[in-house]
Design an enzyme around this catalytic site. Sequence first.
Site, short mmCIF file in Angstrom:
data_model
loop_
_atom_site.label_atom_id
_atom_site.label_comp_id
_atom_site.label_asym_id
_atom_site.label_seq_id
_atom_site.Cartn_x
_atom_site.Cartn_y
_atom_site.Cartn_z
N HIS A 124 0.86 -1.19 0.00
CA HIS A 124 0.00 0.00 0.00
C HIS A 124 0.89 1.24 0.00
O HIS A 124 2.02 1.20 0.49
CB HIS A 124 -0.88 -0.04 1.26
CG HIS A 124 -1.96 0.99 1.32
ND1 HIS A 124 -1.71 2.29 1.66
CD2 HIS A 124 -3.30 0.89 1.13
CE1 HIS A 124 -2.85 2.97 1.66
NE2 HIS A 124 -3.83 2.15 1.34
N ASP A 210 2.45 -4.75 8.37
CA ASP A 210 1.24 -3.97 8.15
C ASP A 210 0.06 -4.94 8.20
O ASP A 210 -0.21 -5.67 7.26
CB ASP A 210 1.31 -3.28 6.79
CG ASP A 210 0.04 -2.51 6.43
OD1 ASP A 210 -0.90 -2.50 7.25
OD2 ASP A 210 -0.03 -1.96 5.32
N GLN A 213 -5.09 -5.33 6.89
CA GLN A 213 -6.06 -6.20 6.24
C GLN A 213 -6.25 -7.54 6.93
O GLN A 213 -7.12 -8.31 6.55
CB GLN A 213 -5.65 -6.44 4.78
CG GLN A 213 -5.70 -5.21 3.91
CD GLN A 213 -7.10 -4.63 3.76
OE1 GLN A 213 -8.10 -5.33 3.91
NE2 GLN A 213 -7.17 -3.35 3.48
N LYS A 236 -10.94 -0.55 9.89
CA LYS A 236 -11.02 -1.75 9.08
C LYS A 236 -11.42 -2.97 9.91
O LYS A 236 -11.48 -4.10 9.40
CB LYS A 236 -9.69 -2.02 8.37
CG LYS A 236 -9.30 -0.94 7.36
CD LYS A 236 -8.00 -1.28 6.66
CE LYS A 236 -7.50 -0.14 5.80
NZ LYS A 236 -8.36 0.11 4.62
N CYS A 386 -4.76 2.27 -3.87
CA CYS A 386 -3.55 2.80 -3.23
C CYS A 386 -2.35 1.88 -3.41
O CYS A 386 -1.48 1.77 -2.55
CB CYS A 386 -3.78 3.07 -1.74
SG CYS A 386 -4.88 4.45 -1.41
#
Length: 428
Positions: A124, A210, A213, A236, A386
């Site tokens: 991202h 990261d 998600q 999220k 993104c």
Amino acid sequence: MAEFRVMSLEFRVIKKQFPIFKHHKKLVYLDNAATTQTPQAVIEAMNFYYEQRRANIHRGTYQLSGLATQLYEESRDTVAEFLQAFDKEIIFTSGATHGLNLLAYTLCKDLKPGDNIVLTRMEHHANLVPWQVMSKRYGFQIRYIELEIKNQKSKIKNPYELNFDSAKNSIDINTKIVSFCHISNTLGVINPAKELIALARRVGAITIVDAAQSVAHMPIDVKALDCDFLVFSGHKMYGPTGIGVLFGKKERLEKLDPFFFGGDMIREVRYDGATWADLPWKFEGGTPNIAGAIGLAAAIRFIEHIGLDTIRAHENELRAYALAQLELLPKVTVVGPGNHLPTSPYRVEELADCPIISFGIEGIHPHDIAQILDHHGVAVRAGHHCTMPLMKYLGAVGTTRLSFGLYNTKKDVDRFMIGMKDVIKKFS
């Protein structure tokens, strides 16, 4: 199929706990990778603060401030338990982007020409642009782990996954940082986090995950992963916007200087200098998003009440059902992991644990697909997500992406397919 109907019935009940669907009764929301909807329990937790605990935290000597501080720090405890971390290892941020920028600005000041950091091709922008800016400032190199088509027999035309041989070649004795997404927001690929971290550990590199998600869909144990840092956003995972988390190992955080300066992150201020507060507060300058932290903790409790295993099974079944339907449509290319499309009857265990499907239709722009679906009340994401460099790497203008949440049902997929057939009809 009977099992799916039972699960679908349970999740239809859960859906009633999300007020957005009372106000938009025909909405089919399939953009959960961008942001999830908010359950009533989270809204009530935040309203409780605003209605009954509204005060600034830490510095007040009066009772109401103490009660607000207690709620805020209890929220930190909830996050720590969710990640299997210690409370002093949890820094509240405005989101994953904030956390990644904080790390880029604080870690890179010790890097120099000849050093390198390693990312993946699927990052991202939030895990790419900050490192690019720092690379120009300090002169270190950025390397990218390549992708490969893992399963040549896959019915998915572009089953991209991370090339682990490329990871081995990219990470060397000059690598100082390895930062990667746990799950790609575009491809839906689940990266081998523990293996990548082990590669980095061999050369003494710092690891950053990261988890934006993954955190709402699979258990995250930072101790088992052995990562140095991990970031995610509340919005999220059914929480509010404007709140996120940076996890860092205590010994790593203690060595970092603050990124943001002001009130509440100091121990002492003089006219000629200042000293910083202890962890975790030295990274939380100014008045934080108190209600957001409380709402995030409520979202975690909501997820834990349902159970991540239950959520994963439900989302995987929806993903399998949707993939089976997409396979029947002409000129559809699914871009994703190198696992094969399900057979009939579909089996959940054949699929990766990721509720993202990214696809294209030959001759139709992703924005056109999304607009026609919107006419059917179906919300999906279209564009580069993104990940503009990844799209150029794949030779694509973008994709259309549907992503599932715990309130989605088989009927949502059926509505999506009605819209998809209309897309193909209009452009045929």
